[in-house]
Design a protein around this motif. Structure first.
Motif, PDB file in Angstrom:
ATOM      1  N   GLY A  98       0.764  -1.318   0.007  1.00 24.51           N
ATOM      2  CA  GLY A  98       0.043   0.161   0.002  1.00 24.51           C
ATOM      3  C   GLY A  98       0.881   1.004   0.152  1.00 24.51           C
ATOM      4  O   GLY A  98       0.203   2.224   0.050  1.00 24.51           O
ATOM      5  N   THR A  99       2.060   1.095  -0.049  1.00 24.88           N
ATOM      6  CA  THR A  99       3.002   2.352  -0.205  1.00 24.88           C
ATOM      7  C   THR A  99       3.695   2.435  -1.345  1.00 24.88           C
ATOM      8  O   THR A  99       4.268   1.557  -1.967  1.00 24.88           O
ATOM      9  CB  THR A  99       4.098   2.123   0.945  1.00 24.88           C
ATOM     10  OG1 THR A  99       3.570   2.112   2.146  1.00 24.88           O
ATOM     11  CG2 THR A  99       5.052   3.641   0.984  1.00 24.88           C
ATOM     12  N   ALA A 100       3.945   3.732  -2.046  1.00 25.59           N
ATOM     13  CA  ALA A 100       4.463   3.834  -3.315  1.00 25.59           C
ATOM     14  C   ALA A 100       5.980   4.212  -3.231  1.00 25.59           C
ATOM     15  O   ALA A 100       6.245   4.953  -2.251  1.00 25.59           O
ATOM     16  CB  ALA A 100       3.738   4.879  -4.006  1.00 25.59           C
ATOM     17  N   HIS A 101       6.830   3.648  -3.932  1.00 23.98           N
ATOM     18  CA  HIS A 101       8.179   3.908  -3.840  1.00 23.98           C
ATOM     19  C   HIS A 101       8.717   4.181  -5.025  1.00 23.98           C
ATOM     20  O   HIS A 101       8.455   3.758  -6.245  1.00 23.98           O
ATOM     21  CB  HIS A 101       8.853   2.423  -3.443  1.00 23.98           C
ATOM     22  CG  HIS A 101       8.587   2.049  -2.049  1.00 23.98           C
ATOM     23  ND1 HIS A 101       8.905   2.485  -0.742  1.00 23.98           N
ATOM     24  CD2 HIS A 101       7.463   0.900  -2.024  1.00 23.98           C
ATOM     25  CE1 HIS A 101       8.465   1.648   0.175  1.00 23.98           C
ATOM     26  NE2 HIS A 101       7.560   0.897  -0.357  1.00 23.98           N
ATOM     27  N   SER A 102       9.693   5.110  -5.065  1.00 26.45           N
ATOM     28  CA  SER A 102      10.251   5.588  -6.418  1.00 26.45           C
ATOM     29  C   SER A 102      11.676   5.725  -6.391  1.00 26.45           C
ATOM     30  O   SER A 102      12.196   6.344  -5.213  1.00 26.45           O
ATOM     31  CB  SER A 102       9.666   6.879  -6.802  1.00 26.45           C
ATOM     32  OG  SER A 102      10.322   7.348  -8.174  1.00 26.45           O
ATOM     33  N   VAL A 103      12.518   5.162  -7.010  1.00 28.83           N
ATOM     34  CA  VAL A 103      14.178   5.367  -7.182  1.00 28.83           C
ATOM     35  C   VAL A 103      14.381   5.969  -8.294  1.00 28.83           C
ATOM     36  O   VAL A 103      14.086   5.541  -9.475  1.00 28.83           O
ATOM     37  CB  VAL A 103      14.623   3.956  -7.289  1.00 28.83           C
ATOM     38  CG1 VAL A 103      16.202   3.901  -7.259  1.00 28.83           C
ATOM     39  CG2 VAL A 103      14.039   2.823  -6.056  1.00 28.83           C
ATOM     40  N   PRO A 104      14.943   7.136  -8.281  1.00 28.99           N
ATOM     41  CA  PRO A 104      15.151   7.979  -9.365  1.00 28.99           C
ATOM     42  C   PRO A 104      16.456   7.314 -10.276  1.00 28.99           C
ATOM     43  O   PRO A 104      17.172   6.386  -9.968  1.00 28.99           O
ATOM     44  CB  PRO A 104      15.945   9.308  -8.636  1.00 28.99           C
ATOM     45  CG  PRO A 104      15.490   9.352  -7.239  1.00 28.99           C
ATOM     46  CD  PRO A 104      15.107   7.836  -6.957  1.00 28.99           C
ATOM     47  N   ALA A 105      16.323   8.025 -11.342  1.00 34.04           N
ATOM     48  CA  ALA A 105      17.181   7.584 -12.425  1.00 34.04           C
ATOM     49  C   ALA A 105      18.743   7.708 -12.036  1.00 34.04           C
ATOM     50  O   ALA A 105      19.009   8.713 -11.509  1.00 34.04           O
ATOM     51  CB  ALA A 105      17.265   8.263 -13.855  1.00 34.04           C
ATOM     52  N   GLY A 106      19.526   6.493 -12.056  1.00 29.81           N
ATOM     53  CA  GLY A 106      21.027   6.502 -11.828  1.00 29.81           C
ATOM     54  C   GLY A 106      21.278   6.506 -10.222  1.00 29.81           C
ATOM     55  O   GLY A 106      22.343   6.419  -9.726  1.00 29.81           O
ATOM     56  N   ALA A 107      19.980   6.187  -9.523  1.00 30.72           N
ATOM     57  CA  ALA A 107      20.072   6.155  -8.085  1.00 30.72           C
ATOM     58  C   ALA A 107      20.111   4.606  -7.652  1.00 30.72           C
ATOM     59  O   ALA A 107      19.717   3.865  -8.136  1.00 30.72           O
ATOM     60  CB  ALA A 107      19.255   7.000  -7.299  1.00 30.72           C
ATOM     61  N   THR A 108      20.553   4.426  -6.306  1.00 30.02           N
ATOM     62  CA  THR A 108      20.502   3.005  -5.890  1.00 30.02           C
ATOM     63  C   THR A 108      19.658   3.382  -4.179  1.00 30.02           C
ATOM     64  O   THR A 108      20.311   4.362  -3.622  1.00 30.02           O
ATOM     65  CB  THR A 108      21.679   2.589  -5.336  1.00 30.02           C
ATOM     66  OG1 THR A 108      22.459   2.082  -6.519  1.00 30.02           O
ATOM     67  CG2 THR A 108      21.614   1.379  -4.620  1.00 30.02           C
ATOM     68  N   ARG A 109      18.717   2.396  -4.095  1.00 25.12           N
ATOM     69  CA  ARG A 109      18.074   2.854  -2.711  1.00 25.12           C
ATOM     70  C   ARG A 109      17.803   1.198  -2.164  1.00 25.12           C
ATOM     71  O   ARG A 109      17.520   0.248  -2.743  1.00 25.12           O
ATOM     72  CB  ARG A 109      16.808   3.454  -3.174  1.00 25.12           C
ATOM     73  CG  ARG A 109      16.630   4.772  -3.555  1.00 25.12           C
ATOM     74  CD  ARG A 109      17.053   5.767  -2.483  1.00 25.12           C
ATOM     75  NE  ARG A 109      16.880   7.124  -2.957  1.00 25.12           N
ATOM     76  CZ  ARG A 109      17.864   7.793  -3.549  1.00 25.12           C
ATOM     77  NH1 ARG A 109      18.985   7.175  -3.808  1.00 25.12           N
ATOM     78  NH2 ARG A 109      17.611   9.087  -3.925  1.00 25.12           N
ATOM     79  N   THR A 110      17.904   1.377  -0.726  1.00 25.42           N
ATOM     80  CA  THR A 110      17.657   0.020  -0.029  1.00 25.42           C
ATOM     81  C   THR A 110      16.186   0.607   0.705  1.00 25.42           C
ATOM     82  O   THR A 110      16.186   1.420   1.491  1.00 25.42           O
ATOM     83  CB  THR A 110      18.522  -0.288   1.041  1.00 25.42           C
ATOM     84  OG1 THR A 110      19.806  -0.748   0.281  1.00 25.42           O
ATOM     85  CG2 THR A 110      18.317  -1.445   1.811  1.00 25.42           C
ATOM     86  N   ILE A 111      15.252  -0.361   0.326  1.00 23.74           N
ATOM     87  CA  ILE A 111      13.746  -0.204   0.884  1.00 23.74           C
ATOM     88  C   ILE A 111      13.372  -1.125   2.072  1.00 23.74           C
ATOM     89  O   ILE A 111      13.596  -2.277   1.553  1.00 23.74           O
ATOM     90  CB  ILE A 111      12.795  -0.022  -0.217  1.00 23.74           C
ATOM     91  CG1 ILE A 111      13.150   1.180  -1.078  1.00 23.74           C
ATOM     92  CG2 ILE A 111      11.606  -0.050   0.243  1.00 23.74           C
ATOM     93  CD1 ILE A 111      12.434   0.913  -2.244  1.00 23.74           C
ATOM     94  N   ALA A 112      13.308  -0.686   3.184  1.00 27.12           N
ATOM     95  CA  ALA A 112      13.334  -1.816   4.326  1.00 27.12           C
ATOM     96  C   ALA A 112      11.669  -1.981   4.368  1.00 27.12           C
ATOM     97  O   ALA A 112      10.861  -1.134   4.763  1.00 27.12           O
ATOM     98  CB  ALA A 112      13.640  -1.217   5.543  1.00 27.12           C
ATOM     99  N   ILE A 113      11.053  -3.276   4.108  1.00 21.93           N
ATOM    100  CA  ILE A 113       9.839  -3.710   4.292  1.00 21.93           C
ATOM    101  C   ILE A 113       9.569  -4.369   5.788  1.00 21.93           C
ATOM    102  O   ILE A 113      10.109  -5.367   5.940  1.00 21.93           O
ATOM    103  CB  ILE A 113       9.453  -4.572   3.236  1.00 21.93           C
ATOM    104  CG1 ILE A 113       9.703  -3.926   1.749  1.00 21.93           C
ATOM    105  CG2 ILE A 113       7.930  -4.974   3.177  1.00 21.93           C
ATOM    106  CD1 ILE A 113       9.098  -2.693   1.435  1.00 21.93           C
ATOM    107  N   PRO A 114       8.841  -3.681   6.551  1.00 22.82           N
ATOM    108  CA  PRO A 114       8.678  -4.240   7.880  1.00 22.82           C
ATOM    109  C   PRO A 114       7.745  -5.445   7.897  1.00 22.82           C
ATOM    110  O   PRO A 114       6.740  -5.606   7.301  1.00 22.82           O
ATOM    111  CB  PRO A 114       7.973  -3.283   8.691  1.00 22.82           C
ATOM    112  CG  PRO A 114       7.414  -2.213   7.864  1.00 22.82           C
ATOM    113  CD  PRO A 114       8.363  -2.310   6.578  1.00 22.82           C
TER     114      PRO A 114
END
Length: 491
Positions: free
Chosen positions: A375-391
């Motif tokens: 139910g949560t929208a996530h966005s990773v910009p072009a050229g970026a690296t993200r770690t998204i923690a899912i509880p």
């Protein structure tokens, strides 16, 4: 066995409530986190690499007594054996005394961070015990001398070692029944020192890369204790090859080798001399689609390092490696490419210290990569690296799929199993090999001298299964009653 008695818990009560809801509605409810894309049917679970094995059972063991708030309970303690997929055998102890071991459960080599060991300050002491006791030390006379006893059987050595491990893995109040095994457990517990987590038997770092076609994507670095590994190129990948940093094809590698995916450039319009699709070493290759993905696999035969953890998504108790024969291990990496738009590389790993599933996204495209999860929208910009923690909650199954620009589905499945005594299952265990009664309560002057056999325990799904079965019986009886009344009216 290493899966023993456990007291009723909140988890068991929660399962009972879920079962009651299923009974009331006539529906079976599965607690699964799911986010599926259009190509979800094509997605395969991502592997962390290393050895996979099937639980065989408890093979060398003795008796122990577990002391908890409900009393004293006889359990079995010792070494398990597992058969490695592709060949090889593993010997393990358990690090989860309150959960049962399921016979024939599938196990995967796992970093400590994905188990209860990740948040256990004594995990390094457990590794020390493994390296200084049976079966790594198979001179039982020498081991007995260190423990201050005259003789040790294999059963004594296995039981004493398991008891010492439980005291650190679960903080359990547990004693070996045999006095010699108990002295060994005390010696190991008091002598243990911190040791670092061992490296994986085989892994690829990172397990996913992305970029544009017409060049090399990577590097993907081989991490292994094996002397060499076999590199299997992608199947049906439209000319994609696995090459080294010099651009030449690679079929074997070793620890530290950097591998690259060599992706053909897609011709646009009419092919001319500059679009001849030649590889970096001058050999012809087949043009590929503008967006796509490919997978490489590396295989090796090696001994798995002592102290590696093994987990099962079937809720079978976590194991820690005590010994390994020469075994087959493998690891997989995925490359994703595209000309335009988002081009994500996706991987995930459990983080037991935080109770999350950490999804790592590297976007090599020219547009943001967006997705919705829980139910949560996530966005990773072009050229970026993200770690998204899912509880996630303890013991919560998850199964979701993220889709790349070519429609390829990357699936992530598993169960977050990070706790030991705090997540005890509310059922008692039975034997791995034959049915057996629940563990025997032990009272003063009534200490058993023979162990119960290892037990395949129930789980907190047992009340759910029973309730669903009862629900079906009720529905069936209701249907028969209605049919009977209808026939009586017609008559």
């Amino acid at each position: 066995m290493c899966a023993s008695y456990s007291a009723p818990s909140a988890r068991g009560r929660g399962a009972a409530r879920l079962a009651a809801a299923a009974l009331a509605s006539g529906l079976a409810v599965a607690a699964v986190l799911a986010t599926a894309g259009p190509a979800a049917a094509d997605g395969r679970p991502q592997s962390q690499g290393g050895a996979t094995a099937v639980m065989g059972g408890l093979k060398t063991y003795g008796a122990a007594v577990l002391h908890d708030e409900t009393g004293n309970h006889q359990i079995s303690a010792g070494l398990f054996e597992m058969a490695v997929d592709g060949g090889g055998m593993l010997q393990t102890y358990c690090v989860d005394i309150h959960n049962p071991t399921q016979k024939d459960a599938k196990y995967q080599e796992t970093p400590w961070s994905g188990t209860s060991l990740g948040a256990n300050k004594n995990a390094g002491r457990i590794r020390w015990i493994l390296g200084h006791s049976y079966p790594q030390v198979n001179d039982l006379a020498a081991l007995a001398a260190k423990a201050g006893v005259k003789n040790l059987t294999e059963q004594d050595a296995a039981a004493g070692t398991q008891v010492a491990i439980w005291r650190y893995s679960d903080g359990a109040r547990v004693d070996a029944v045999d006095s010699r095994a108990e002295k060994l457990a005390d010696y190991l517990q008091h002598s243990a020192r911190d040791e670092a987590e061992p490296s994986a038997s085989l892994s690829l770092d990172p397990p996913a890369v992305s970029g544009r076609p017409g060049g090399r994507l990577g590097p993907v670095t081989v991490r292994t204790g094996a002397s060499s590994v076999t590199v299997s190129p992608p199947a049906d990948a439209g000319g994609v090859r696995i090459v080294g940093k010099d651009g030449k094809p690679v079929t074997t590698a070793k620890n530290g080798t950097r591998l690259y995916f060599d992706i053909p450039k897609t011709p646009t319009g009419t092919t001319d001399a500059t679009d001849s699709a030649e590889s970096t070493d001058g050999t012809p290759r087949t043009p590929d689609a503008a967006a796509g993905s490919a997978e490489l696999t590396v295989l090796a035969s090696t001994t798995v390092p002592v102290g590696r953890a093994f987990t099962s998504d079937s809720r079978s108790q976590t194991q820690i490696l005590a010994g390994s024969s020469e075994s087959t291990v493998s690891a997989t990496a995925v490359a994703t490419w595209g000309e335009h738009g988002p081009i994500p590389a996706l991987s995930a790993e459990k983080n037991c210290a935080k109770g999350t599933l950490d999804i790592r996204v590297t976007n090599k495209g020219d547009q943001p990569y967006t997705f919705d999860l829980m139910g949560t929208a996530h966005s990773v910009p072009a050229g970026a690296t993200r770690t998204i923690a899912i509880p996630l909650q303890e013991d919560q199954p998850y199964d979701f799929t993220l889709v790349g620009p070519d429609g390829r589905a990357q699936r992530f499945t598993g169960v977050l199993d990070c706790k030991t005594q705090g997540a005890a299952i509310g059922t008692r265990t039975q034997t791995l090999d034959t049915p057996a009664p629940a563990p025997t309560p032990v009272t003063a002057g009534n200490v058993p001298t023979t162990p119960d056999l290892a037990a395949t325990g129930g789980s907190d799904t047992t009340p759910l299964i029973a309730a669903i079965g009862l629900s079906l019986l009720v529905l069936g009886a209701t249907a028969l009653s209605i049919l009977h009344k209808k026939r009586t009216t017609q008559d």
